[in-house]
Each structure stands twice: as C-alpha cells, then as structure tokens.
Write an enzyme that holds these catalytic residues in place. Sequence first.
Site, PDB file in Angstrom:
ATOM      1  N   ASN A   1      -2.091   0.350   6.752  1.00 22.73           N
ATOM      2  CA  ASN A   1      -1.530  -0.872   7.330  1.00 22.73           C
ATOM      3  C   ASN A   1      -0.656  -1.656   6.345  1.00 22.73           C
ATOM      4  OD1 ASN A   1      -3.571  -1.839   5.764  1.00 22.73           O
ATOM      5  ND2 ASN A   1      -4.688  -2.876   7.397  1.00 22.73           N
TER       6      ASN A   1
ATOM      7  N   LYS B   1       0.825  -1.209   0.000  1.00 20.16           N
ATOM      8  CA  LYS B   1       0.000   0.000   0.000  1.00 20.16           C
ATOM      9  C   LYS B   1       0.869   1.273   0.000  1.00 20.16           C
ATOM     10  CE  LYS B   1      -3.967  -2.199   2.298  1.00 20.16           C
ATOM     11  NZ  LYS B   1      -4.946  -2.088   3.417  1.00 20.16           N
TER      12      LYS B   1
ATOM     13  N   TYR C   1     -12.398  -2.343  -3.761  1.00 14.43           N
ATOM     14  CA  TYR C   1     -12.911  -2.563  -2.401  1.00 14.43           C
ATOM     15  C   TYR C   1     -14.437  -2.534  -2.350  1.00 14.43           C
ATOM     16  CZ  TYR C   1      -8.360  -2.288  -0.021  1.00 14.43           C
ATOM     17  OH  TYR C   1      -7.086  -2.539   0.454  1.00 14.43           O
TER      18      TYR C   1
ATOM     19  N   GLU D   1      -9.970 -10.438  -7.357  1.00 14.13           N
ATOM     20  CA  GLU D   1      -8.904  -9.439  -7.243  1.00 14.13           C
ATOM     21  C   GLU D   1      -7.782  -9.622  -8.271  1.00 14.13           C
ATOM     22  OE1 GLU D   1      -7.656  -9.660  -3.147  1.00 14.13           O
ATOM     23  OE2 GLU D   1      -9.536  -8.804  -2.420  1.00 14.13           O
TER      24      GLU D   1
ATOM     25  N   HIS E   1      -2.039  -5.505   1.554  1.00 16.76           N
ATOM     26  CA  HIS E   1      -3.338  -6.162   1.336  1.00 16.76           C
ATOM     27  C   HIS E   1      -3.089  -7.596   0.900  1.00 16.76           C
ATOM     28  CE1 HIS E   1      -7.347  -7.071  -0.217  1.00 16.76           C
ATOM     29  NE2 HIS E   1      -6.709  -7.654  -1.215  1.00 16.76           N
TER      30      HIS E   1
HETATM   31  P1  GDP Z   1      -7.785  -6.817   5.736  1.00 12.77           P
HETATM   32  O1  GDP Z   1      -8.367  -7.981   4.970  1.00 12.77           O
HETATM   33  O2  GDP Z   1      -6.973  -7.241   6.938  1.00 12.77           O
HETATM   34  O3  GDP Z   1      -7.014  -5.855   4.848  1.00 12.77           O
HETATM   35  O4  GDP Z   1      -8.994  -5.991   6.369  1.00 12.77           O
HETATM   36  P2  GDP Z   1     -10.476  -5.621   5.819  1.00 12.77           P
HETATM   37  O5  GDP Z   1     -10.781  -6.378   4.565  1.00 12.77           O
HETATM   38  O6  GDP Z   1     -11.417  -5.765   6.974  1.00 12.77           O
HETATM   39  O7  GDP Z   1     -10.383  -4.068   5.499  1.00 12.77           O
HETATM   40  C1  GDP Z   1      -9.774  -3.594   4.321  1.00 12.77           C
HETATM   41  C2  GDP Z   1      -8.890  -2.412   4.668  1.00 12.77           C
HETATM   42  O8  GDP Z   1      -9.703  -1.343   5.143  1.00 12.77           O
HETATM   43  C3  GDP Z   1      -7.889  -2.662   5.801  1.00 12.77           C
HETATM   44  O9  GDP Z   1      -6.711  -3.305   5.383  1.00 12.77           O
HETATM   45  C4  GDP Z   1      -7.617  -1.236   6.264  1.00 12.77           C
HETATM   46  O10 GDP Z   1      -6.713  -0.546   5.365  1.00 12.77           O
HETATM   47  C5  GDP Z   1      -9.000  -0.606   6.142  1.00 12.77           C
HETATM   48  N1  GDP Z   1      -9.758  -0.722   7.397  1.00 12.77           N
HETATM   49  C6  GDP Z   1     -10.337  -1.843   7.928  1.00 12.77           C
HETATM   50  N2  GDP Z   1     -10.969  -1.589   9.076  1.00 12.77           N
HETATM   51  C7  GDP Z   1     -10.802  -0.262   9.291  1.00 12.77           C
HETATM   52  C8  GDP Z   1     -11.257   0.643  10.335  1.00 12.77           C
HETATM   53  O11 GDP Z   1     -11.924   0.249  11.295  1.00 12.77           O
HETATM   54  N3  GDP Z   1     -10.873   1.950  10.203  1.00 12.77           N
HETATM   55  C9  GDP Z   1     -10.136   2.402   9.152  1.00 12.77           C
HETATM   56  N4  GDP Z   1      -9.835   3.717   9.090  1.00 12.77           N
HETATM   57  N5  GDP Z   1      -9.709   1.599   8.141  1.00 12.77           N
HETATM   58  C10 GDP Z   1     -10.035   0.291   8.230  1.00 12.77           C
END
Ligand code: GDP
Length: 137
Positions: free
Chosen positions: A112, A9, A49, A126, A115
């Site tokens: 973070n 990222k 997304y 994807e 991905h």
């Molecule tokens: P991943 O599969 O671990 O990447 O997590 P998810 O699929 O749940 O979320 C996709 C991405 O959205 C995450 O990697 C973060 O960059 C972002 N994200 C997820 N949860 C949160 C949140 O509670 N707050 C914020 N600001 N970003 C989030």
Amino acid sequence: MERTLAIIKPDAVERGFTGKIFDRIEGKGLKIIAIKMIHLTKKEAEGFYKVHAQRPFFPGLTTYMSSGTVVIAVLEGKDAIKKWRDLMGATNPKDAAAGTIRKDFAVDIEKNSVHGSDSPESASYEIPYFFSGIEIF
Ligand code: GDP
C-alpha cells in the site's frame, strides 16, 4: 510542531512514485527534515513492525518490506502525524478516499505504498529506529 516518520514502501519506489509522493508531502506544507534510502533486512523489518508480531499478516508484511528499496523520511509541521495520515489514506486502498496516495498508487492492502506513524508514541519509537540526532535537520 510535531514530527512523524514516513516510509515510501518497495512497491512505490520500484514503480517510480517517490518524487510524486514527496511533492504531495511538501505541497501539504510538511517539511522534510531527514531522508534516506535503504534496503531493510527481514530482521530490521520485524523490529520496526514488532507491535504487529502476533497479527496473521506479519510474516508477509515483513517479507514484503525487506523485498526492495525503501525511502524513509522524517516530516515536521503542525499536526504532522494527522496531515501525513490524511495524505496517505486508508490502509486498504479499496477503502481509501479519492485523491489519497493509497487510492492513487497502492497495489493492495499489503503493498500500500506508504507508511506513517499513527501516534506521537509510535513516532517516538519509529524516528530513532532509523535516524540518529545528527541525521535530522
Ligand atoms: P497502517 O497504519 O495504515 O499502515 O496500517 P497497520 O498499522 O494496521 O498495518 C501495517 C501494515 O501492514 C499496512 O500498512 C499493510 O502494509 C499491512 N497490513 C495491514 N493489514 C493487513 C491485512 O489485513 N493483510 C495484509 N496482507 N497486510 C496488511
């Protein structure tokens, strides 16, 4: 053999962690079978997304993902999806285990660093979102 999509990222590309992250991927025995560097538009990030479209963090996430260069790769190997998710660590770096990429490099729960596809179904959406057949080796 399984395939998964990896994205480094904007926060990690910007801070120069691309090489270190690929080193961990190859060190885990995963093969990089496609790779590209791009700068997503907001619309492209929203399409990627789209499963999160109703989540409160969707506007911020897609603005962030289109804020800078990303490096995208397809990884192949036995249990590639789980292996890559294990290397990544928990979504929130505060919860990520020691030695994971997110523990070591992530800024916060949004920025973070990486991905990874979370299931074979996600990977099958994807991977072709970014790569055509002739770009995968
Ligand atoms: P991943 O599969 O671990 O990447 O997590 P998810 O699929 O749940 O979320 C996709 C991405 O959205 C995450 O990697 C973060 O960059 C972002 N994200 C997820 N949860 C949160 C949140 O509670 N707050 C914020 N600001 N970003 C989030």
